[in-house]
Motif scaffolding. Structure first.
Motif, PDB file in Angstrom:
ATOM      1  N   UNK A  84       0.840  -1.202   0.000  1.00  0.00           N
ATOM      2  CA  UNK A  84       0.000   0.000   0.000  1.00  0.00           C
ATOM      3  C   UNK A  84       0.867   1.240   0.000  1.00  0.00           C
ATOM      4  N   UNK A  85       2.075   1.123   0.585  1.00  0.00           N
ATOM      5  CA  UNK A  85       3.032   2.217   0.492  1.00  0.00           C
ATOM      6  C   UNK A  85       3.527   2.324  -0.949  1.00  0.00           C
ATOM      7  N   UNK A  86       3.849   3.543  -1.380  1.00  0.00           N
ATOM      8  CA  UNK A  86       4.292   3.756  -2.760  1.00  0.00           C
ATOM      9  C   UNK A  86       5.808   3.915  -2.869  1.00  0.00           C
ATOM     10  N   UNK A  87       6.508   3.695  -1.764  1.00  0.00           N
ATOM     11  CA  UNK A  87       7.974   3.761  -1.774  1.00  0.00           C
ATOM     12  C   UNK A  87       8.483   2.783  -0.728  1.00  0.00           C
ATOM     13  N   UNK A  88       9.815   2.704  -0.611  1.00  0.00           N
ATOM     14  CA  UNK A  88      10.439   1.768   0.330  1.00  0.00           C
ATOM     15  C   UNK A  88       9.914   1.949   1.745  1.00  0.00           C
ATOM     16  N   UNK A  89       9.935   0.846   2.498  1.00  0.00           N
ATOM     17  CA  UNK A  89       9.591   0.887   3.911  1.00  0.00           C
ATOM     18  C   UNK A  89      10.865   1.012   4.741  1.00  0.00           C
ATOM     19  N   UNK A  90      10.787   1.804   5.792  1.00  0.00           N
ATOM     20  CA  UNK A  90      11.947   2.042   6.642  1.00  0.00           C
ATOM     21  C   UNK A  90      11.794   1.419   8.023  1.00  0.00           C
ATOM     22  N   UNK A  91      10.554   1.186   8.438  1.00  0.00           N
ATOM     23  CA  UNK A  91      10.318   0.816   9.837  1.00  0.00           C
ATOM     24  C   UNK A  91       9.019   0.038   9.984  1.00  0.00           C
ATOM     25  N   UNK A  92       8.982  -0.775  11.030  1.00  0.00           N
ATOM     26  CA  UNK A  92       7.781  -1.557  11.343  1.00  0.00           C
ATOM     27  C   UNK A  92       7.753  -1.786  12.851  1.00  0.00           C
ATOM     28  N   UNK A  93       6.554  -1.725  13.439  1.00  0.00           N
ATOM     29  CA  UNK A  93       6.452  -1.892  14.889  1.00  0.00           C
ATOM     30  C   UNK A  93       5.080  -2.473  15.236  1.00  0.00           C
ATOM     31  N   UNK A  94       5.064  -3.477  16.117  1.00  0.00           N
ATOM     32  CA  UNK A  94       3.809  -4.067  16.575  1.00  0.00           C
ATOM     33  C   UNK A  94       3.150  -3.191  17.630  1.00  0.00           C
ATOM     34  N   UNK A  95       1.812  -3.132  17.578  1.00  0.00           N
ATOM     35  CA  UNK A  95       1.014  -2.561  18.661  1.00  0.00           C
ATOM     36  C   UNK A  95       1.333  -3.347  19.939  1.00  0.00           C
ATOM     37  N   UNK A  96       1.354  -2.701  21.123  1.00  0.00           N
ATOM     38  CA  UNK A  96       1.698  -3.428  22.356  1.00  0.00           C
ATOM     39  C   UNK A  96       0.806  -4.623  22.655  1.00  0.00           C
ATOM     40  N   UNK A  97      -0.418  -4.647  22.110  1.00  0.00           N
ATOM     41  CA  UNK A  97      -1.288  -5.818  22.292  1.00  0.00           C
ATOM     42  C   UNK A  97      -1.172  -6.790  21.126  1.00  0.00           C
ATOM     43  N   UNK A  98      -0.369  -6.437  20.126  1.00  0.00           N
ATOM     44  CA  UNK A  98      -0.186  -7.329  18.991  1.00  0.00           C
ATOM     45  C   UNK A  98      -1.309  -7.308  17.984  1.00  0.00           C
ATOM     46  N   UNK A  99      -2.222  -6.345  18.104  1.00  0.00           N
ATOM     47  CA  UNK A  99      -3.425  -6.326  17.261  1.00  0.00           C
ATOM     48  C   UNK A  99      -3.249  -5.524  15.971  1.00  0.00           C
ATOM     49  N   UNK A 100      -2.266  -4.648  15.943  1.00  0.00           N
ATOM     50  CA  UNK A 100      -2.025  -3.772  14.796  1.00  0.00           C
ATOM     51  C   UNK A 100      -0.528  -3.701  14.497  1.00  0.00           C
ATOM     52  N   UNK A 101      -0.249  -3.120  13.346  1.00  0.00           N
ATOM     53  CA  UNK A 101       1.132  -2.883  12.945  1.00  0.00           C
ATOM     54  C   UNK A 101       1.231  -1.428  12.485  1.00  0.00           C
ATOM     55  N   UNK A 102       2.351  -0.789  12.761  1.00  0.00           N
ATOM     56  CA  UNK A 102       2.622   0.548  12.211  1.00  0.00           C
ATOM     57  C   UNK A 102       3.829   0.444  11.295  1.00  0.00           C
ATOM     58  N   UNK A 103       3.765   1.109  10.140  1.00  0.00           N
ATOM     59  CA  UNK A 103       4.890   1.111   9.204  1.00  0.00           C
ATOM     60  C   UNK A 103       5.200   2.540   8.776  1.00  0.00           C
ATOM     61  N   UNK A 104       6.480   2.817   8.551  1.00  0.00           N
ATOM     62  CA  UNK A 104       6.915   4.116   8.043  1.00  0.00           C
ATOM     63  C   UNK A 104       7.583   3.917   6.703  1.00  0.00           C
ATOM     64  N   UNK A 105       7.495   4.939   5.834  1.00  0.00           N
ATOM     65  CA  UNK A 105       7.935   4.736   4.450  1.00  0.00           C
ATOM     66  C   UNK A 105       8.574   5.975   3.845  1.00  0.00           C
ATOM     67  N   UNK A 106       9.308   5.732   2.786  1.00  0.00           N
ATOM     68  CA  UNK A 106       9.870   6.809   1.982  1.00  0.00           C
ATOM     69  C   UNK A 106       8.822   7.642   1.284  1.00  0.00           C
ATOM     70  N   UNK A 107       7.562   7.175   1.285  1.00  0.00           N
ATOM     71  CA  UNK A 107       6.483   7.964   0.667  1.00  0.00           C
ATOM     72  C   UNK A 107       5.950   9.040   1.622  1.00  0.00           C
ATOM     73  N   UNK A 108       6.640   9.237   2.751  1.00  0.00           N
ATOM     74  CA  UNK A 108       6.335  10.277   3.752  1.00  0.00           C
ATOM     75  C   UNK A 108       5.090   9.984   4.584  1.00  0.00           C
TER      76      UNK A 108
END
Length: 338
Positions: A84-108
């Protein structure tokens, strides 16, 4: 017609939570015997980030191929993937309950992913340049992001809005993390500084000076009393948060140190190096040597884990039992070390 009441979103707690890790009595693992248990090549380009699920034997990987993936450990079976990101991914982190994921990308953008619906639940798009790092607040209602645009931002994950912008660095913010069970964050920047900020006021509490080159990553120990930071010269500094001073430094050069991670005990620090190795240090020993309290034969450098063919970009320890270490590399592989 009366308008529907709008969700107010989340609020930051007024007081920090008790940190269960402060009384932790546990010996660090014998990393001298660590070796690669499994190697997984599941991406078409370099792996920029790895994260471990808070309770389950599952890891997340983020890649330059613009996707993230979930894998079982140690089997390496693919559980889920997302694009879904339109550029490279730089980071990924699980929600503390493990229910979600957060991602950061070069697409800002920062994207939040909901495992229940297997879809992207929010796209946070206020940054003007690439997002380098993301981190969840321990209660799971807020995400913080670090960007090349010289700012960090606090996002309300409930309503998908930016709640605060942290300004003060004069170069890219390359890394961000929360102090455990608190409302404080730590940032590491290309301007060679490490800063602590209060999320409730968006003000800088403290800045640590000492790096001679761009700071690539920051990490808090589980007790929240120490910060480790790495730089492009391979220098790793350990900062005492309470005394607001440098505790010690270890050398992981001459190649850049790309990221670092504490184990659960806070005694071991693994450093991902541009030379393709993972260098593991006992920071308790390093601090004792710096204070002149250690035996003459004491050695802080414990092991170099070799196996990746290109720079190691990201590492994390398994959080529950501290049994193994996971690494992601520019060689497009993920290794589990035990």
């Amino acid at each position: 017609r009366t308008p529907k009441p709008r969700a107010q979103g989340a609020t930051l707690p007024k007081q920090p939570r008790p940190n269960p890790n402060i009384g932790l009595k546990e010996e660090p693992r014998m990393v001298e015997t660590f070796h690669p248990q499994t190697t997984n090549k599941g991406h078409d380009a370099g792996v920029a980030a790895v994260a471990h699920h808070p309770t389950k034997p599952i890891i997340a990987t983020a890649s330059d191929d613009c996707t993230w993936k979930l894998w079982t450990v140690p089997g390496g079976d693919l559980v889920m993937s997302g694009d879904g990101h339109t550029d490279w991914l730089s980071s990924v982190e699980f929600h503390p309950h493990g229910s979600h994921l957060a991602t950061g990308s070069g697409d800002a953008t920062v994207k939040l992913w909901d495992f229940r619906t297997a879809s992207c639940s929010a796209t946070l798009a206020d940054h003007t340049q690439a997002v380098w790092d993301v981190a969840w607040h321990d209660l799971g209602d807020f995400v913080v992001s670090a960007s090349m645009d010289h700012t960090a931002k606090l996002w309300d994950a409930v309503v998908g809005k930016c709640r605060a912008t942290f300004r003060g660095h004069v170069d890219s913010i390359n890394s961000v993390c929360f102090q455990p069970f608190s409302e404080n964050i730590c940032t590491g920047s290309g301007d060679k500084t490490v800063s602590l900020w209060d999320c409730r006021t968006a003000l800088c509490i403290q800045t640590f000076y000492g790096h001679m080159n761009a700071c690539s990553s920051v990490a808090f120990s589980s007790r929240g009393d120490r910060v480790a930071s790495t730089d492009a010269d391979g220098v790793v500094k350990l900062w005492d948060v309470r005394k607001v001073s440098e505790l010690c430094q270890v050398y992981a050069g001459p190649h850049p140190a790309n990221s670092c991670a504490f184990d659960r005990t806070g005694s071991l620090l693994a450093v991902a190096s541009d030379d393709g190795t993972i260098k593991v240090f006992n920071v308790d020993t390093a601090a004792s040597i710096a204070l002149g309290e250690a035996d003459e034969t004491a050695e802080a450098h414990m092991n170099d884990l070799r196996g990746h063919e290109e720079p190691v970009q990201s590492i994390c320890f398994e959080p529950v039992s501290n049994r193994y270490l996971v690494s992601g590399s520019s060689d497009a592989t993920v290794k589990v070390w035990t």
